[in-house]
Design a protein around this motif. Structure first.
Motif, PDB file in Angstrom:
ATOM      1  N   THR A 241     -13.123 -21.172 -44.662  1.00 55.14           N
ATOM      2  CA  THR A 241     -13.291 -20.949 -46.098  1.00 55.14           C
ATOM      3  C   THR A 241     -12.523 -19.743 -46.613  1.00 55.14           C
ATOM      4  N   ASP A 242     -12.102 -18.868 -45.700  1.00 49.35           N
ATOM      5  CA  ASP A 242     -11.344 -17.683 -46.097  1.00 49.35           C
ATOM      6  C   ASP A 242     -10.310 -17.408 -45.007  1.00 49.35           C
ATOM      7  N   SER A 243      -9.055 -17.796 -45.263  1.00 48.86           N
ATOM      8  CA  SER A 243      -8.011 -17.635 -44.257  1.00 48.86           C
ATOM      9  C   SER A 243      -7.601 -16.181 -44.088  1.00 48.86           C
ATOM     10  N   VAL A 244      -7.787 -15.366 -45.115  1.00 48.02           N
ATOM     11  CA  VAL A 244      -7.419 -13.951 -45.037  1.00 48.02           C
ATOM     12  C   VAL A 244      -8.360 -13.209 -44.090  1.00 48.02           C
ATOM     13  N   LYS A 245      -9.658 -13.415 -44.264  1.00 42.75           N
ATOM     14  CA  LYS A 245     -10.657 -12.752 -43.420  1.00 42.75           C
ATOM     15  C   LYS A 245     -11.021 -13.584 -42.188  1.00 42.75           C
ATOM     16  N   GLY A 246     -10.481 -14.788 -42.103  1.00 41.22           N
ATOM     17  CA  GLY A 246     -10.750 -15.628 -40.936  1.00 41.22           C
ATOM     18  C   GLY A 246     -12.178 -16.123 -40.860  1.00 41.22           C
ATOM     19  N   ILE A 247     -12.801 -16.369 -42.013  1.00 40.23           N
ATOM     20  CA  ILE A 247     -14.196 -16.807 -42.044  1.00 40.23           C
ATOM     21  C   ILE A 247     -14.262 -18.329 -41.910  1.00 40.23           C
ATOM     22  N   LYS A 248     -15.022 -18.777 -40.906  1.00 43.50           N
ATOM     23  CA  LYS A 248     -15.246 -20.205 -40.694  1.00 43.50           C
ATOM     24  C   LYS A 248     -16.740 -20.481 -40.726  1.00 43.50           C
ATOM     25  N   ASP A 249     -17.104 -21.580 -41.345  1.00 47.38           N
ATOM     26  CA  ASP A 249     -18.500 -21.983 -41.413  1.00 47.38           C
ATOM     27  C   ASP A 249     -18.624 -23.432 -41.000  1.00 47.38           C
ATOM     28  N   TYR A 250     -19.877 -23.859 -40.812  1.00 49.56           N
ATOM     29  CA  TYR A 250     -20.147 -25.265 -40.505  1.00 49.56           C
ATOM     30  C   TYR A 250     -20.861 -25.906 -41.685  1.00 49.56           C
ATOM     31  N   PHE A 251     -20.361 -27.082 -42.071  1.00 47.76           N
ATOM     32  CA  PHE A 251     -20.896 -27.815 -43.209  1.00 47.76           C
ATOM     33  C   PHE A 251     -21.244 -29.229 -42.764  1.00 47.76           C
ATOM     34  N   ASN A 252     -22.172 -29.848 -43.499  1.00 49.98           N
ATOM     35  CA  ASN A 252     -22.520 -31.227 -43.173  1.00 49.98           C
ATOM     36  C   ASN A 252     -21.564 -32.195 -43.862  1.00 49.98           C
ATOM     37  N   GLU A 253     -21.881 -33.475 -43.792  1.00 58.30           N
ATOM     38  CA  GLU A 253     -20.976 -34.493 -44.339  1.00 58.30           C
ATOM     39  C   GLU A 253     -20.886 -34.441 -45.858  1.00 58.30           C
ATOM     40  N   GLU A 254     -21.819 -33.734 -46.499  1.00 67.07           N
ATOM     41  CA  GLU A 254     -21.796 -33.614 -47.959  1.00 67.07           C
ATOM     42  C   GLU A 254     -21.313 -32.244 -48.417  1.00 67.07           C
ATOM     43  N   ALA A 255     -20.730 -31.474 -47.500  1.00 68.11           N
ATOM     44  CA  ALA A 255     -20.153 -30.153 -47.784  1.00 68.11           C
ATOM     45  C   ALA A 255     -21.214 -29.085 -48.033  1.00 68.11           C
ATOM     46  N   LYS A 256     -22.438 -29.311 -47.542  1.00 67.36           N
ATOM     47  CA  LYS A 256     -23.474 -28.293 -47.661  1.00 67.36           C
ATOM     48  C   LYS A 256     -23.416 -27.377 -46.448  1.00 67.36           C
ATOM     49  N   ASN A 257     -23.450 -26.064 -46.698  1.00 69.65           N
ATOM     50  CA  ASN A 257     -23.368 -25.073 -45.625  1.00 69.65           C
ATOM     51  C   ASN A 257     -24.629 -25.137 -44.763  1.00 69.65           C
ATOM     52  N   LEU A 258     -24.443 -25.211 -43.432  1.00 71.87           N
ATOM     53  CA  LEU A 258     -25.587 -25.270 -42.522  1.00 71.87           C
ATOM     54  C   LEU A 258     -26.170 -23.892 -42.220  1.00 71.87           C
ATOM     55  N   ARG A 259     -25.427 -22.865 -42.585  1.00 71.41           N
ATOM     56  CA  ARG A 259     -25.828 -21.501 -42.233  1.00 71.41           C
ATOM     57  C   ARG A 259     -26.658 -20.870 -43.351  1.00 71.41           C
ATOM     58  N   ARG A 260     -27.484 -19.914 -42.971  1.00 75.45           N
ATOM     59  CA  ARG A 260     -28.144 -19.059 -43.940  1.00 75.45           C
ATOM     60  C   ARG A 260     -27.357 -17.758 -44.031  1.00 75.45           C
ATOM     61  N   ALA A 261     -27.630 -16.987 -45.059  1.00 78.98           N
ATOM     62  CA  ALA A 261     -26.858 -15.761 -45.274  1.00 78.98           C
ATOM     63  C   ALA A 261     -27.092 -14.743 -44.173  1.00 78.98           C
ATOM     64  N   PHE A 262     -28.289 -14.759 -43.534  1.00 77.07           N
ATOM     65  CA  PHE A 262     -28.620 -13.769 -42.513  1.00 77.07           C
ATOM     66  C   PHE A 262     -29.143 -14.443 -41.242  1.00 77.07           C
ATOM     67  N   LEU A 263     -28.751 -13.871 -40.098  1.00 76.77           N
ATOM     68  CA  LEU A 263     -29.336 -14.292 -38.836  1.00 76.77           C
ATOM     69  C   LEU A 263     -30.801 -13.872 -38.790  1.00 76.77           C
ATOM     70  N   LYS A 264     -31.577 -14.571 -37.966  1.00 72.68           N
ATOM     71  CA  LYS A 264     -32.987 -14.219 -37.839  1.00 72.68           C
ATOM     72  C   LYS A 264     -33.184 -12.922 -37.069  1.00 72.68           C
ATOM     73  N   GLN A 403     -10.894 -30.638 -50.704  1.00 79.00           N
ATOM     74  CA  GLN A 403     -10.054 -30.427 -49.522  1.00 79.00           C
ATOM     75  C   GLN A 403     -10.868 -30.618 -48.240  1.00 79.00           C
ATOM     76  N   TYR A 404     -12.098 -30.116 -48.252  1.00 78.80           N
ATOM     77  CA  TYR A 404     -12.967 -30.233 -47.086  1.00 78.80           C
ATOM     78  C   TYR A 404     -13.291 -31.694 -46.774  1.00 78.80           C
ATOM     79  N   LEU A 405     -13.695 -32.448 -47.788  1.00 76.83           N
ATOM     80  CA  LEU A 405     -14.067 -33.850 -47.574  1.00 76.83           C
ATOM     81  C   LEU A 405     -12.891 -34.669 -47.062  1.00 76.83           C
ATOM     82  N   LYS A 406     -11.705 -34.340 -47.514  1.00 74.12           N
ATOM     83  CA  LYS A 406     -10.502 -35.020 -47.019  1.00 74.12           C
ATOM     84  C   LYS A 406     -10.234 -34.625 -45.570  1.00 74.12           C
TER      85      LYS A 406
END
Length: 438
Positions: A241-264, A403-406
């Motif tokens: 999601t951010d090529s400058v900072k190298g941030i990668k996340d995991y999303f489901n098939e509907e582009a919803k982020n699987l992560r929460r903002a903070f770790l437990k 772009q993600y769905l494609k």
């Protein structure tokens, strides 16, 4: 008459025999020449390249740095005098200050001249499995840093849960790192891996990492995953999601982020030894009531401490009862702090991503045992993180969603076409619910 005929026959037999012997001898000579040529080819050494050198041209000496051993001592033991050693260290320290970063247990290689003197010509130090530093001093002194070639191999694995995710993957010979990635990174907020159901199943597309094409260094990353839990499907696709900072996340098939903002929690495999408590009595303060505005996670000394969310380091220092600590500002609302570290890794101004190691568990400051005191701020006020309704991770932007769905379309086809194992569950279980730790 018969005697003359016998003599003629005998002469002919002798001539034929002599010719046969000459021919046989010639064949043996030819065979001997071919055999010697073949032997010469077999004996010819195959070129072996490492660190950019053909090792066949040198006498190669390999070892590891011993406790208390210095760069100078190693060179001195290999026929180089201290005046030259000092010159080498001074000449190369701008490229790599080897005297400063020399560590026990790290491997090194010395390339020596292939003669009776065996004089060192190059010194190669490996601070990591991938990186190496070459110091040449045969003719002129110079140094350079480089990395070994890395190869990433995409692989797939499927499985059916009979006891636990870790056991399932272990039976398949897959690194435990994949278990941690699935349980602690990808599905940490959607599936409780301690309460999996018998018959749950999964597919994973991941990459293994190799150095020099042969040295296996474990699972590198997960490209996509599918987990069927309680007959409900959970897709996960990695997307930058951010090529400058190298941030990668995991999303489901509907582009919803699987992560929460903070770790437990800021450490893995730990326990809470003390919770946020404004009326707690603390032993190190004489059991007087003293507000404890943090959550203590007990863990062995040296356990990595992770940033619980993306943010910028605002403090990294040692002070009073806090000991070594790091503080991170995540946005205008949230800040976190990590106390009593043995050693700090993150520096002021560093941008850290969720899960990045920022230090290691220790006992600095006022503490009765090894742990990290995790403190949480909301709008400048310290609060109990377990009583906060924490936000979900930043959703994917509308511009990136298309772009993600494609991007995931062919990956999902690949994932869906991976067949599940036809595993036979070994023994019937009394309870359908599995509660053992992963």
């Amino acid at each position: 008459m018969d005697q003359k005929r016998d003599r003629r026959l005998g002469n002919k037999y002798f001539i034929v025999l002599a010719f046969a012997l000459v021919l046989f001898s010639s064949c043996r000579e030819d065979k001997k020449e071919v055999t010697e040529q073949e032997i010469a080819e077999v004996k010819k050494p195959v070129d072996v390249y490492e660190f950019g050198f053909n090792l066949n041209n040198y006498i190669v000496k390999r070892d590891t740095v011993k406790a208390g051993e210095s760069f100078g001592q190693i060179l001195e033991q290999n026929k180089i005098g201290y005046p030259k050693i000092f010159h080498i260290a001074e000449k190369t320290k701008e490229t790599y200050n080897i005297a400063r970063f020399f560590q026990a247990g790290k491997p090194y290689t010395i390339l020596c001249s292939k003669d009776s003197l065996e004089l060192p010509e190059s010194f190669i130090y490996q601070p990591t499995k991938e990186e190496y530093v070459v110091i040449n001093f045969k003719d002129s002194i110079h140094a350079f840093k480089s990395r070994k070639p890395i190869k990433y191999v995409e692989k797939t694995v499927t499985g059916v849960i009979n006891s636990s995710i870790s056991e399932t993957l272990d039976n398949k010979g897959v690194s435990a790192v994949l278990t941690n990635l699935l349980a602690d990174n990808i599905y940490a907020w959607t599936i409780d891996f301690r309460r999996l159901q018998k018959g749950d199943r999964f597919k994973v597309i991941y990459t293994d990492k190799y150095i020099d094409d042969s040295i296996y260094t474990g699972v590198h990353d997960v490209k996509a995953a599918y987990f069927e839990h309680n007959s409900e499907p959970f897709y996960a696709f990695q997307f930058e999601t951010d090529s400058v900072k190298g941030i990668k996340d995991y999303f489901n098939e509907e582009a919803k982020n699987l992560r929460r903002a903070f770790l437990k929690a800021p450490v893995k495999f730990s326990r809470i030894s003390s919770r946020y408590n404004l009326r707690r009595r603390i032993a190190v303060y004489g059991y007087k009531i003293r507000a404890h505005k943090g959550t203590d996670f007990a863990a062995p000394i040296g356990t990595p401490i992770m940033a619980t969310a993306n943010g910028t380091v605002t403090k990294s220092e040692r002070r009073g009862g806090n000991g070594n600590y790091v503080k991170i500002r995540h946005n205008a609302t949230y800040e976190t702090q990590y106390l009593h570290m043995k050693k700090r890794k993150a520096k002021v101004g560093d941008f850290v991503k969720q899960g990045d190691i920022i230090g290691w568990v220790g006992m600095t400051g006022n503490t009765g045992g090894p742990h990290v005191c995790y403190r949480f701020w909301v709008n400048g006020r310290q609060v109990d993180p377990f009583k906060q309704k924490l936000p979900e991770a930043k959703p994917i932007s509308d511009s990136l969603k298309t772009q993600y769905l494609k991007y995931i379309k062919p990956i999902r086809v690949q994932l869906d076409n991976i067949p599940f194992d036809d595993e036979i569950l070994e023994e019937p279980m009394d309870e359908n619910l599995i509660t053992q730790n992963y």
